[in-house]
Design a protein around this motif. Sequence first.
Motif, PDB file in Angstrom:
ATOM      1  N   ARG A   1       0.828  -1.214   0.000  1.00  0.00           N
ATOM      2  CA  ARG A   1       0.000   0.000   0.000  1.00  0.00           C
ATOM      3  C   ARG A   1       0.862   1.264   0.000  1.00  0.00           C
ATOM      4  N   ILE A   2       1.923   1.257   0.786  1.00  0.00           N
ATOM      5  CA  ILE A   2       2.807   2.422   0.790  1.00  0.00           C
ATOM      6  C   ILE A   2       3.504   2.549  -0.556  1.00  0.00           C
ATOM      7  N   GLY A   3       3.953   1.421  -1.110  1.00  0.00           N
ATOM      8  CA  GLY A   3       4.622   1.455  -2.404  1.00  0.00           C
ATOM      9  C   GLY A   3       3.735   2.033  -3.500  1.00  0.00           C
TER      10      GLY A   3
ATOM     11  N   ALA B   1       3.350  10.251  -3.553  1.00  0.00           N
ATOM     12  CA  ALA B   1       3.341  10.534  -2.113  1.00  0.00           C
ATOM     13  C   ALA B   1       4.771  10.644  -1.589  1.00  0.00           C
ATOM     14  N   ASN B   2       4.913  11.334  -0.449  1.00  0.00           N
ATOM     15  CA  ASN B   2       6.210  11.512   0.202  1.00  0.00           C
ATOM     16  C   ASN B   2       6.374  10.442   1.282  1.00  0.00           C
TER      17      ASN B   2
ATOM     18  N   GLY C   1      12.090  -2.874  -0.670  1.00  0.00           N
ATOM     19  CA  GLY C   1      12.670  -1.747  -1.390  1.00  0.00           C
ATOM     20  C   GLY C   1      12.175  -0.377  -0.968  1.00  0.00           C
ATOM     21  N   LEU C   2      11.490  -0.286   0.177  1.00  0.00           N
ATOM     22  CA  LEU C   2      10.990   1.015   0.635  1.00  0.00           C
ATOM     23  C   LEU C   2      12.055   1.746   1.457  1.00  0.00           C
ATOM     24  N   PRO C   3      12.102   3.083   1.356  1.00  0.00           N
ATOM     25  CA  PRO C   3      12.995   3.849   2.246  1.00  0.00           C
ATOM     26  C   PRO C   3      12.401   3.864   3.653  1.00  0.00           C
ATOM     27  N   VAL C   4      13.124   3.312   4.605  1.00  0.00           N
ATOM     28  CA  VAL C   4      12.578   3.095   5.947  1.00  0.00           C
ATOM     29  C   VAL C   4      13.576   3.583   6.984  1.00  0.00           C
ATOM     30  N   LEU C   5      13.061   4.181   8.058  1.00  0.00           N
ATOM     31  CA  LEU C   5      13.872   4.508   9.215  1.00  0.00           C
ATOM     32  C   LEU C   5      13.170   3.972  10.450  1.00  0.00           C
TER      33      LEU C   5
ATOM     34  N   GLN D   1      17.277  11.892   4.296  1.00  0.00           N
ATOM     35  CA  GLN D   1      16.362  11.650   3.185  1.00  0.00           C
ATOM     36  C   GLN D   1      14.973  11.252   3.700  1.00  0.00           C
ATOM     37  N   PRO D   2      13.917  11.552   2.927  1.00  0.00           N
ATOM     38  CA  PRO D   2      12.564  11.125   3.313  1.00  0.00           C
ATOM     39  C   PRO D   2      12.505   9.610   3.494  1.00  0.00           C
ATOM     40  N   ALA D   3      11.776   9.183   4.519  1.00  0.00           N
ATOM     41  CA  ALA D   3      11.679   7.748   4.809  1.00  0.00           C
ATOM     42  C   ALA D   3      10.391   7.462   5.552  1.00  0.00           C
ATOM     43  N   VAL D   4       9.880   6.254   5.361  1.00  0.00           N
ATOM     44  CA  VAL D   4       8.751   5.772   6.146  1.00  0.00           C
ATOM     45  C   VAL D   4       9.239   5.563   7.571  1.00  0.00           C
TER      46      VAL D   4
END
Length: 611
Positions: free
Chosen positions: A476-478, A485-486, A511-515, A529-532
Amino acid sequence: MTAGERRFAARLEDKLDDDYVCWYDVPVGPSYRHPDFVVLHPNRGILVLEVKDWKPETLAEIDRDRVVLNTGRGRVVEANPLRQARDYAMEIQRLLQSDPALLHPPGHRREGKLVMPWGFGVVLTGVTRNQFEQMELDAFIGAASVICRDEMTEGVDGEAFQKRLWDMFMMPFPCQLTLPQIDRVRWHLFPQLRIQQQGQLLPPMTPEPQPAPVEIPDIIRVMDLQQEQLARSLGEGHRVIHGVAGSGKTMILGYRCVELARTLHMPVLVLCFNKTLASRLEHLMVSHGVHDRVAVRHFHGWCAEQLKTYGVPLPPPQESAERYVALLVEAVVAAVEARAIPRAQYGAVLIDEGHDFAPEWLQLVTQMVDPETNSLLLLYDDAQTLYGNGGRRKFSFASVGIQARGRTTILRLNYRNTLEVLSVAKAFAEEVLTPQETDDDHVPVIPPESAGRRGPMPEVWRARSIWGEADLIAQRIGEALANGANPNDFAVLCHSNRLANLVGNQLQKRGLPVLVATDQRRRELFNGQPAVKVMTMHSSKGLEFDSVFIPGICEMASLDTDADRRQQQVRLLYVAMTRALRQLEISHHGDGPVVEQIRRVVDSVSQRLAA
């Protein structure tokens, strides 16, 4: 205020209807100009007024640009107040005219011009109309552009007083400002009220001689009038704000921090319980250029810092973290009593999440305020208490040194959440939000009221396993990111660090940008960088995100345990749900009382709102 300004302000309050909005001596626009009064009315327009307490005998000379006054300090030259008011008004007109949403549309007979009239005038609190005419002042201050002493008395007719104001418009015409248009006016006039994007409490406050053009968003968010009035009027002394979730408490704290940093010579201290929120507030103070004057700390980190700074030994390591932090606080309290750590270190102390502070913590912190400023602000909401024994505060503020009787403000409106999200959160947490008797400080427990913003209904869905939940969240986030979306707009809130690490790893594999907000990385949460954001529910306090996912609710302990345990879990889920600005998604892979209760609540709210 001068004596004349006080009298005129009293007339504005007495003689104007409730739909007027008036500001006194607040910085306007990016250049931070300070007109005496700005008056706004939805059917009239906007008016700038300069107030002078001059008496006839003090006026020596006057022309269209300047005034020479005889004072105790000798002859003083000032700007002609009408010229001054006109310059302010023209700057406001140019500022508002940059916004297409405040202009008449194409095809209108006033196409491209402001949708509201604007005007300016002068108030002479020490000169009567007869004296004004005898001195022939109308040659330099137009007769229709002035209110004189005898036209602002307590007994003056309200309609006559208002007519004096609106005769100051050079080109009046009918208008009807909508609430969104009024908010846009406030967005332009007072940049410090803007809420520009998720989590950004305030724009930079540094005035620029030639401000760079500001990109005007299609949808703007500003403090509401109650929030603005509260933020501007917080004066000296101890003050308490009891605000429901999403009512803007932290935003008001941020506004207050910047204002105090500009006016106080001593440093300002901001304390909260949550490390993640402390990191966020610290990052914001850096972005506004006041981090050298505003220290933001989580409470136990501040305690450790105090011991290290003043050479007091830290407590020895303990088997449990809970025991260690208790000894940490005891060591600071003892050092303050022994004068090894000084009192009155800060010009002001502001406490967010005050509901999670133990009484001995508050008693310690109040001693850190400089008695000369005596500036302390406490913000709290009993419904969001997550630590200690939970539930209602069992001590009075006065008992811990907070003298705020008569200076407590209640914020009832929730602006963060949509009606759908808030309705589900409220229904789920009904047992901890039920109005109760007032406490020793005469502050009631109150449920939040919705500001009325609408959005999608919260969703509850099931997967085959926790890994399946993580995969669906990633999907869903992808999809949202693929549509522009950011990543910063998404948060996954988990009931434990174990689950946060598991979900974070699964999202990264997709493959999602995650923190993941581990203890070591909380300071990085809003940098880079922007991250989930993946974090525990506890860590999410004070934060907000466009879309919030809450996985694994079936793993939470039964709500049928003892009352204190049950209420703690209810508060925890309530806090997590109310982090969502727009979309709330809750998932599970098994059954249980928590799942059953949430599904029942979502179904009930959905039917009620659809009716």
